[in-house]
Design an enzyme around this catalytic site. Structure first.
Site, PDB file in Angstrom:
ATOM      1  N   TYR A 145       0.842  -1.200   0.000  1.00 42.19           N
ATOM      2  CA  TYR A 145       0.000   0.000   0.000  1.00 42.19           C
ATOM      3  C   TYR A 145       0.878   1.251   0.000  1.00 42.19           C
ATOM      4  CZ  TYR A 145      -3.549   3.368   1.399  1.00 42.19           C
ATOM      5  OH  TYR A 145      -4.368   4.469   1.448  1.00 42.19           O
ATOM      6  N   HIS A 201       1.422   4.281  -2.983  1.00 44.38           N
ATOM      7  CA  HIS A 201       1.201   5.701  -2.708  1.00 44.38           C
ATOM      8  C   HIS A 201       2.474   6.537  -2.825  1.00 44.38           C
ATOM      9  CE1 HIS A 201      -2.795   4.471  -1.530  1.00 44.38           C
ATOM     10  NE2 HIS A 201      -3.118   5.738  -1.710  1.00 44.38           N
ATOM     11  N   TRP A 256      -8.135   3.477 -10.430  1.00 43.60           N
ATOM     12  CA  TRP A 256      -7.398   3.510  -9.161  1.00 43.60           C
ATOM     13  C   TRP A 256      -8.149   2.743  -8.083  1.00 43.60           C
ATOM     14  CZ3 TRP A 256      -2.612   4.983  -7.676  1.00 43.60           C
ATOM     15  CH2 TRP A 256      -2.366   5.089  -6.305  1.00 43.60           C
TER      16      TRP A 256
END
Length: 110
Positions: free
Chosen positions: A21, A25, A80
């Site tokens: 994750y 990002h 996304w």
């Protein structure tokens, strides 16, 4: 220009997916960043606790619902959300933008 409102929300990242994750990002797609800016998301930040508790914060002239609806119209947001959906707990197969638990602001110091 109207005054910006502050929004904070929580989600839960699966603990076993935290590292990935964070990696995703660290390299958010340029067209996703553009869409966020064009739909009025400002000062957007994500904060992640080691157990997967995720807090998001952003400012917008619109309501939270209108901000999310604006992004829902963006094709890149659909891609996304599909790409990121497996990272979250308790969404019932939905997307993170549908599962945000908005928190009430009880204090602010300028």
């Amino acid at each position: 220009m109207s005054a910006r409102r502050r929004y904070c929300f929580e989600l839960h990242v699966k603990p076993e997916r935290i590292d990935e994750y964070k990696e995703r990002h660290a390299a958010v797609w340029p067209d996703m960043l553009r869409a966020l800016k064009e739909t009025g998301w400002h000062n957007y930040s994500l904060f992640l606790r080691e157990d997967g508790l995720l807090f998001g914060y952003y400012e917008a002239e619109e309501s939270h619902e209108a901000s999310v609806a604006g992004m829902a119209k963006e094709e890149v947001n659909q891609r996304w959300q599909d790409w990121m959906a497996p990272f979250f707990e308790d969404l019932g197969g939905g997307h993170a933008d549908e599962g945000m638990q908005v928190l009430e602001e009880v204090f602010h110091l300028d």
